[in-house]
Enzyme design. Structure first.
Site, mmCIF file in Angstrom:
data_model
loop_
_atom_site.group_PDB
_atom_site.id
_atom_site.type_symbol
_atom_site.label_atom_id
_atom_site.label_comp_id
_atom_site.label_asym_id
_atom_site.label_seq_id
_atom_site.Cartn_x
_atom_site.Cartn_y
_atom_site.Cartn_z
ATOM 1 N N GLY A 161 0.774 -1.246 0.000
ATOM 2 C CA GLY A 161 0.000 0.000 0.000
ATOM 3 C C GLY A 161 0.802 1.291 0.000
ATOM 4 O O GLY A 161 0.356 2.293 0.564
ATOM 5 N N ASN B 38 1.290 3.150 -2.639
ATOM 6 C CA ASN B 38 0.501 4.089 -3.452
ATOM 7 C C ASN B 38 -0.693 4.604 -2.663
ATOM 8 O O ASN B 38 -1.054 5.778 -2.768
ATOM 9 C CB ASN B 38 0.055 3.436 -4.758
ATOM 10 N N ARG C 202 -6.509 -8.672 -8.067
ATOM 11 C CA ARG C 202 -7.588 -9.436 -8.718
ATOM 12 C C ARG C 202 -8.079 -8.673 -9.930
ATOM 13 O O ARG C 202 -8.265 -7.459 -9.872
ATOM 14 C CB ARG C 202 -8.750 -9.651 -7.761
ATOM 15 N N HIS D 182 -0.068 1.246 -13.081
ATOM 16 C CA HIS D 182 0.683 0.079 -13.535
ATOM 17 C C HIS D 182 2.150 0.478 -13.741
ATOM 18 O O HIS D 182 2.421 1.537 -14.306
ATOM 19 C CB HIS D 182 0.079 -0.435 -14.854
ATOM 20 N N ASP E 75 -4.928 -4.185 -18.009
ATOM 21 C CA ASP E 75 -4.121 -2.965 -18.144
ATOM 22 C C ASP E 75 -4.269 -2.325 -19.523
ATOM 23 O O ASP E 75 -3.298 -1.812 -20.095
ATOM 24 C CB ASP E 75 -2.627 -3.285 -17.862
ATOM 25 N N GLU F 6 5.484 6.661 -9.393
ATOM 26 C CA GLU F 6 4.085 6.274 -9.124
ATOM 27 C C GLU F 6 3.491 7.154 -8.021
ATOM 28 O O GLU F 6 2.347 7.600 -8.113
ATOM 29 C CB GLU F 6 4.010 4.804 -8.689
HETATM 30 C C1 GRF Z 1 2.708 -0.868 -7.817
HETATM 31 O O1 GRF Z 1 3.916 -1.103 -8.478
HETATM 32 C C2 GRF Z 1 1.603 -0.614 -8.798
HETATM 33 O O2 GRF Z 1 2.035 0.010 -9.964
HETATM 34 C C3 GRF Z 1 1.112 -2.012 -9.112
HETATM 35 O O3 GRF Z 1 1.199 -2.703 -7.893
HETATM 36 C C4 GRF Z 1 2.204 -2.100 -7.084
HETATM 37 C C5 GRF Z 1 1.558 -1.756 -5.778
HETATM 38 O O4 GRF Z 1 2.493 -1.271 -4.852
HETATM 39 N N1 GRF Z 1 -0.213 -2.007 -9.667
HETATM 40 P P1 GRF Z 1 2.022 -0.666 -3.477
HETATM 41 O O5 GRF Z 1 1.205 -1.746 -2.779
HETATM 42 O O6 GRF Z 1 1.193 0.546 -3.768
HETATM 43 O O7 GRF Z 1 3.276 -0.335 -2.732
#
Ligand code: GRF
Length: 201
Positions: A13, A15, A92, A110, A146, A175
């Protein structure tokens, strides 16, 4: 009006944390109304709790079929009156049933420059292919993997001595900048979709 987000996450988590931080500082005119995970141990759930955000675990094993699981997911999202669903490492694939029944738009982040390297292990795919640049993409979710309309992308260089870890880390930093920016643009009503094209005003 602040946009209400449902964030779906299966793992650490980071992001999600970037979105939490950006909503707290006011950088995005949005608040995270709920965090939902399909993994009981997801650090994302702890991050939510630590920040006073409702954290909901939905056990896929409690449901005989994917539709039932997804209809529970939809119920939770609606219960918290969310305007936008943000996938943040949610492991998922959402089915056409979910997409057809979601009242909210759904976005995902992504770790590659789509349409290159969709699916799992995007950073490893990029290294093995030998690209000189990679990056990350925020896109709307459609029924493909994606494959939905691209909102924003950020580019990072790939170095000769990169490992999957070093490249992933460089991309992840981008990100954490890009996802809040995309949410902010949506929250400000500055994102318009026409077919595959996304216009930002
Ligand atoms: C990230 O690299 C995102 O791009 C991908 O899954 C990863 C999630 O990372 N969809 P986090 O759990 O947010 O650290």
């Amino acid at each position: 009006m602040r946009l209400r987000l449902a964030v779906l996450a299966s793992g650490r988590g980071t992001n999600l944390q970037a979105l939490i931080d950006a909503s707290k500082t006011g950088e995005i005119p949005a608040e995270i109304a709920v965090v939902i995970s399909d993994k009981k141990e997801a650090i994302a759930l702890k991050r939510a709790k630590d920040n006073g955000i409702p954290a909901v675990y939905i056990d896929r094993n409690n449901f005989g079929c994917k539709e039932l699981f997804e209809s529970t997911l939809l119920d939770e999202i609606n219960k918290y009156d969310c305007d936008l669903v943000c996938l943040a490492g949610f492991m998922r694939i959402l089915s056409p049933y979910f997409l057809a029944n979601s009242e909210q738009k759904i976005i995902n982040i992504h770790p590659s420059l789509l349409p290159a390297f969709p699916g799992l292990h995007a950073q490893k795919q990029a290294l093995e292919y030998g690209v000189k640049f990679s990056g990350c993409t925020v896109h709307f979710v459609d029924k493909g993997v994606d494959s939905g309309p691209i909102i924003l992308q950020a580019v990072v260089p790939v170095y000769e001595n990169d490992t999957e870890e070093s490249l992933s880390e460089r991309i992840l930093r981008e990100e954490h900048r890009l996802y809040p920016l995309a949410v902010s643009l949506i929250a400000q009503g500055r994102v318009k979709v026409e077919g595959r094209k996304v216009w930002i005003s």
